[in-house]
Design a protein around this motif. Structure first.
Motif, short mmCIF file in Angstrom:
data_model
loop_
_atom_site.label_atom_id
_atom_site.label_comp_id
_atom_site.label_asym_id
_atom_site.label_seq_id
_atom_site.Cartn_x
_atom_site.Cartn_y
_atom_site.Cartn_z
N LEU A 1 -64.51 -4.68 -0.11
CA LEU A 1 -65.92 -5.69 -0.13
C LEU A 1 -65.97 -6.78 0.73
O LEU A 1 -66.88 -7.23 1.16
N ILE A 2 -64.84 -7.16 0.89
CA ILE A 2 -64.83 -8.73 1.88
C ILE A 2 -65.15 -8.31 3.23
O ILE A 2 -66.12 -8.83 3.91
N VAL B 1 -55.88 -4.68 -11.94
CA VAL B 1 -56.74 -3.95 -10.90
C VAL B 1 -56.44 -2.72 -10.92
O VAL B 1 -57.14 -1.74 -11.00
N MET C 1 -58.88 -6.33 -3.58
CA MET C 1 -58.51 -7.04 -4.66
C MET C 1 -57.26 -7.78 -5.02
O MET C 1 -56.94 -8.96 -5.50
N ALA D 1 -57.14 -10.57 -2.14
CA ALA D 1 -58.25 -11.89 -2.67
C ALA D 1 -57.87 -12.21 -4.16
O ALA D 1 -58.10 -13.42 -4.35
N THR E 1 -54.83 -16.72 -4.36
CA THR E 1 -55.96 -17.66 -4.51
C THR E 1 -55.50 -18.32 -5.99
O THR E 1 -55.61 -19.49 -6.04
N LEU F 1 -59.61 -26.78 -8.44
CA LEU F 1 -60.28 -26.07 -7.36
C LEU F 1 -61.54 -26.79 -6.47
O LEU F 1 -61.54 -26.66 -5.41
N ARG G 1 -68.85 -17.13 8.38
CA ARG G 1 -69.98 -16.28 8.60
C ARG G 1 -70.37 -16.20 10.14
O ARG G 1 -69.87 -17.13 10.84
N ARG H 1 -72.66 -12.41 -1.92
CA ARG H 1 -71.32 -12.45 -1.65
C ARG H 1 -70.31 -13.22 -2.63
O ARG H 1 -69.22 -13.22 -2.03
N LYS H 2 -70.71 -13.75 -3.60
CA LYS H 2 -69.89 -14.63 -4.40
C LYS H 2 -68.74 -13.62 -4.93
O LYS H 2 -68.94 -12.50 -5.25
N CYS H 3 -67.56 -14.20 -5.22
CA CYS H 3 -66.44 -13.66 -5.82
C CYS H 3 -66.86 -12.88 -7.14
O CYS H 3 -67.65 -13.29 -7.77
N GLY I 1 -64.32 -11.71 -8.89
CA GLY I 1 -63.28 -11.77 -9.91
C GLY I 1 -63.13 -13.51 -10.31
O GLY I 1 -62.35 -13.82 -10.93
N ALA J 1 -60.10 -14.93 -12.71
CA ALA J 1 -59.31 -15.93 -12.25
C ALA J 1 -59.37 -17.15 -12.95
O ALA J 1 -58.29 -17.88 -13.19
#
Ligand code: HEM
Length: 579
Positions: free
Chosen positions: A157-158, A234, A352, A355, A359, A413, A424, A519-521, A523, A527
């Motif tokens: 995805l990323i 996962v 995943m 990502a 983090t 965070l 971007r 494109r928000k996370c 997970g 998390a």
């Protein structure tokens, strides 16, 4: 502080522009006197002091050459935007985002940063971030980030191209449904218990020698915990890294290390022909990647051999608490009508794994770092844990009651966003809004513009947060209005009813720990719960102190903000329970 501060204590707009003294107050927990940049050279093109050079360190030959290139090659491409000229030496020896913050205070929340022939637009404003991430999201891709990650994550995805992303996002996002998260909460608890049991054994050993404390490097412990959790969640693989070493674990760390190196290295050495054979670190990387890929391929093969096809709705109703394999891989393989090839599945899993691992480990590290410097807040959290859990286990129901602990996680965070920058590249020309205090006509950018949305700057913006550098989990309990900032809706929890944690919707993009827009996370809830549970289990049993002064914990950054030499802590069994 201006009147806005009184009417808007949650997200305060300062009318006063002099933040130099309040940015790193002497009692601030986030003041890293030894790792903060000590000096740099800025040439300010947009201020009235045009060409004034503030130099606290002589620029070297490289910097001069870089500036020359900048002027020739990129100086005028992005219109009339304020410009900060970075010295090449800014790229070494200190995290780049510190310099980005200083330039933000100097040049405003949309500025162009020119490094030699390369220019980036740096965004530190919620209105502009919202435009790029949500309102005009498909006019942007991941740019340099995709270049770096594609050899590792393939079409995950990323880095994925838009067509692949659309297809896979639709399949992966439903995998994080409510019953899955409930099963995950149980697994987070089991894994955290494994970690705390290890600590208890070490303390018992120490007690047999007459001691009461142990010293531990907690960042590595959190890293092991997060690896075990992401493996099980996962693809139902137990790395068991809290208690052992193995070739696969070494390969995962080798790959993460390489991903990190690439994200901080400015020359794409991995694209050099024959590099895979000629460059030793490349050879090692290829070997590590093969070890992980072989492991993932085996797991995918096994999942396909035991496939039990079902519609998405049925899959989301399975009894995950009582199945042997509640993993996302199981969900992806069993989904009716979706026959992803092995390569795509492997890319999804690898994405995943990377990502979701470092983090979360970083969130736990910085949460403990901050709490250790605020004993009264640590006690407040422990009192809440004692009331809600007693000596019991964490569950989803318990998380709902652990409000203060949840706010500690999000406040950590806010101060240490992972990653500190979102990257971007514009696919077509665009007109960016001016943002707060920016040009009211906005800024036009051409196709191919590289952009950093500085989450670090946004989260510490003196224009949107009161005492932005202070650790105050309580700030999220005070909801406030936008106080007249045109185009920004302020902080309003009712925009995200039922949300357990403050998010980008509630804060209208002033708080972006998981990005925002399409494109928000995927997970984020995984998390947040993982972090809350791990922290609850740790503080339920132990008092934690930093071994040395906070300044000794040096900070570096790659994909995430982490420590340079680990976070050494002292642990002892809890001295008292709080009623
Ligand atoms: C505290 C832990 C985490 C943080 C702070 C975090 C943060 C982020 C952020 C900021 C993004 C957006 C990147 C961008 O817009 O460029 C993102 C994307 C992503 N994250 Fe996370 N993440 C975390 C945990 C996880 C976990 C546990 C998983 C998976 C289980 C995960 C999977 C992903 C994926 C797949 C994407 C790409 C989404 C897409 O492009 O559609 N993350 N994450």
């Amino acid at each position: 502080m201006a009147s806005a501060a009184n009417s808007c204590p949650y997200l305060v707009v300062h009318r006063n522009n002099d933040f130099s003294s309040s940015r790193f107050p002497s009692n601030s927990t986030t003041s890293f006197s030894n790792s903060k940049p000590k000096g740099f050279s800025i040439r300010c093109q947009s201020s009235t002091n045009t060409d004034e050079t503030k130099t606290t360190k002589p620029t070297n030959l490289l910097d001069n050459a870089s500036n020359l290139l900048t002027n020739f090659l990129s100086g005028g491409k992005i219109g009339s935007m304020p410009t900060a000229e970075g010295a090449v030496s800014d790229l070494f020896g200190k995290p780049l985002f510190f310099s980005l913050y200083d330039w933000f205070l100097e040049h405003g929340s949309v500025y162009k940063l020119a490094f030699g022939p390369k220019a980036f637009v740096v965004i530190s404003d919620p209105i502009v971030a919202r435009h790029i991430l949500r309102e005009n999201a498909f006019s942007y891709d991941k740019g340099v980030l995709a270049d770096i990650l594609e050899p590792i994550m393939g079409k995950g995805l990323i880095p994925a191209d838009l067509d692949t992303w659309k297809l896979r996002r639709r399949v992966i996002a439903p995998g994080f449904h409510a019953l899955y998260l409930e099963a995950m909460a149980k697994m987070f608890t089991d894994c955290s218990l494994r970690m705390t049991t290890k600590f208890e054994k070490l303390l018992d050993l120490e007690a047999s020698r007459g001691g009461t404390k142990i010293e531990l490097e907690l960042e590595s412990e959190f890293s092991s915990l997060a690896l075990d959790i992401i493996g099980l969640g996962v693809f139902n693989y137990d790395f068991g890294s809290v208690t052992k070493e193995s070739p696969i674990i070494k390969a995962v760390y080798g790959t993460l290390f390489e991903a990190e190196h690439r994200s901080t290295f400015y020359v794409p050495y991995w694209k050099i022909p024959l590099a895979n054979w000629l460059v030793p670190r490349q050879r090692k990387f290829q070997t590590d990647l093969k070890v992980i890929n072989d492991c993932l391929d085996g797991l995918i093969r096994n999942a396909k051999e035991t496939r039990e096809e079902a519609d998405v709705e049925k899959l989301q109703q399975r009894d995950y608490l009582n199945t042997k394999d509640a993993s996302l891989l199981r969900f992806l393989v069993d989904m009716r009508g979706i026959d992803a090839d092995d390569r795509q599945l492997r890319d999804d899993l690898m994405t995943m794994l990377i990502a979701g691992h470092e983090t979360t480990a970083a969130v736990l590290t910085w949460a403990v770092f901050l709490l250790a410097q605020h004993p009264s807040k640590m006690r407040k959290a422990q009192a809440e844990i004692d009331t809600v859990l007693g000596q019991g286990r964490t569950t989803i129901e318990a998380i709902k009651k652990l409000e203060y602990l949840r706010l500690i996680v999000v406040e950590s965070l806010r101060l240490y966003p992972q990653p500190p920058l979102l990257i971007r590249r514009s696919l077509k020309p665009d007109q960016l809004p001016g943002g707060y205090r920016g040009n009211k006509d906005g800024y036009s950018i051409p196709a191919g513009t590289d952009i950093f949305v500085s989450v670090y700057n946004l989260h510490r913006s003196p224009y949107f947060w009161d005492n932005p550098d202070d650790f105050e989990p309580e700030r999220f309990q005070r909801q406030k209005a936008s106080d007249g900032i045109e185009g920004w809706a302020g902080f309003d929890p009712s925009r995200s009813p039922g949300a357990l944690y403050p998010n980008e919707i509630i804060s209208d993009f002033a708080f972006l720990p998981f990005g925002g827009g399409p494109r928000k996370c995927v997970g984020d809830q995984f998390a947040l719960m993982e972090s809350t549970i791990a922290l609850a289990m740790l503080l339920q049993k132990f008092d934690v102190n930093l071994k040395g002064p906070p300044e000794s914990v040096e900070l570096v950054t790659g994909a995430t903000i982490h420590t340079k030499n680990g976070m050494w802590c002292q642990l002892q069994k809890r001295q008292s329970n709080y009623p």
